[in-house]
Design an enzyme around this catalytic site. Structure first.
Site, mmCIF file in Angstrom:
data_model
loop_
_atom_site.group_PDB
_atom_site.id
_atom_site.type_symbol
_atom_site.label_atom_id
_atom_site.label_comp_id
_atom_site.label_asym_id
_atom_site.label_seq_id
_atom_site.Cartn_x
_atom_site.Cartn_y
_atom_site.Cartn_z
ATOM 1 N N ASP A 58 43.132 36.026 41.205
ATOM 2 C CA ASP A 58 42.800 37.136 40.313
ATOM 3 C C ASP A 58 43.140 36.737 38.880
ATOM 4 O O ASP A 58 44.291 36.375 38.592
ATOM 5 C CB ASP A 58 43.594 38.382 40.721
ATOM 6 N N HIS A 63 37.517 46.930 41.012
ATOM 7 C CA HIS A 63 38.173 45.690 40.615
ATOM 8 C C HIS A 63 37.568 44.517 41.382
ATOM 9 O O HIS A 63 37.194 44.658 42.556
ATOM 10 C CB HIS A 63 39.679 45.781 40.902
ATOM 11 N N CYS A 120 38.071 42.974 34.110
ATOM 12 C CA CYS A 120 38.167 42.247 35.381
ATOM 13 C C CYS A 120 36.865 41.615 35.838
ATOM 14 O O CYS A 120 36.820 40.437 36.187
ATOM 15 C CB CYS A 120 38.756 43.137 36.469
#
Length: 322
Positions: free
Chosen positions: A156, A141, A96
């Site tokens: 995202d 994250h 991520c």
């Protein structure tokens, strides 16, 4: 004091657009460039351009943690130049904070008003059973917040399975298709562990279809995080013994339809299997019996080509296929 906000040069952006196979409008104006065309889209239709960039990025750059398994150092760098070299020039994957970190600098370089914030992954998303106990893991994250015409959007590109496939406005109950028939939405609520129930956070949820229950995946606030914050988070995720990233190798890449306007599925390499899921239907493409099988599958399904020294890096680790 001068604050530096890293950006990529136009030459690097051109190579990035080629890497993600972003469609090039034809014909390009005389003395124009691919980057100038995209910047034009950022000015005239920023949300459409953002959504298209996100889809292309997801379909080209796998979400994965090869750097913790197939390397000699078993470390992850969030330096913008390192991210570019790894995922654009080397055409490898990133987890991520890597793939979203790359996208962050790209969006800033194209002219978007964007910042990054930190999120917590839910127990429901982190566990194999998907049971929602209302609890979340520590901050680990990265989520991007893009501001367009005064409205904020969650973006995202680094959550892998069930991750967002389009920008979502920060509005209570904002709902969109994830990978049909699955859906995604944002709600605003307090967390079970909060002492002050007046404090609310955004919760990203998904469900398999319209008849299924919503399951929380990530929660996040709107506070801007700084590079040093992600440095701490990255160290924890990549070096802590209890982090699953250090124990299991995983790689996921999204699949676009022929028009390039919809994410319809994904390739997934988890444990000893390579699977393809399209519109809710899953098939096993290959069972991996050895490291040789996995290296060949990474090249075949994810276009990832590892160096010999990187391949040797997994020897002796729990994630090695024997």
């Amino acid at each position: 004091m001068t604050i530096q906000h890293p950006k990529y040069t136009d030459d690097r952006l051109e190579t990035y657009l080629q890497r993600i196979e972003y469609p090039r409008a034809a014909p390009i104006e005389r003395d124009g460039s691919w980057v100038q065309q995209v910047r034009g889209g950022v000015k005239t239709d920023p949300l459409h351009t953002l959504a298209h960039l996100q889809r292309c990025h997801l379909a080209a750059i796998p979400w994965g943690n090869s750097g913790l398994h197939y390397s000699q150092s078993h470390t992850i760098s969030l330096d913008p130049d390192s991210l570019y070299e790894k995922m654009v020039e080397r055409r490898l994957d990133g987890y991520c904070m890597e793939t979203s970190g790359l996208f962050f600098v790209v969006l800033r370089s194209l002219g978007y008003r964007v910042y990054a914030t930190g999120g917590r992954v839910s127990h429901a998303a982190a566990s194999s059973g998907g049971v929602d106990d209302g609890l979340y893991l520590p901050l680990g994250h990265m989520i991007l917040i893009v501001i367009i015409d005064g409205e904020k959007y969650m973006v995202d590109v680094g959550f892998g399975n069930n991750g967002a496939t389009a920008p979502i406005p920060l509005r209570e109950g904002a709902t969109a298709t994830c990978i049909a028939p699955s859906e995604m939405q944002l709600v605003r609520d307090s967390l079970a562990e909060f002492m002050d129930k007046d404090q609310k956070v955004w919760i990203y949820q998904t469900r398999n279809n319209a008849e299924s229950n919503w399951v929380p995946s990530i929660c996040f606030a709107e506070a801007e995080f700084l590079p040093q914050d992600f440095g701490v988070m990255n160290f924890s995720a990549s070096q802590t013994r209890t982090s699953w990233f250090t124990q299991v190798f995983v790689c996921i890449r999204m699949i676009l339809d022929q028009s390039g306007t919809e994410v319809i599925g994904q390739y997934m390499m988890v444990d000893k299997e390579v699977k393809r899921r399209v519109r809710g239907q899953t098939e096993v493409l290959q069972v991996l019996h050895s490291e040789e099988d996995r290296i060949e599958a990474l090249a075949k399904y994810f276009d990832m080509h590892l160096r010999d020294s990187e391949i040797r890096g997994i020897r002796g680790l729990a994630s090695e296929l024997k």
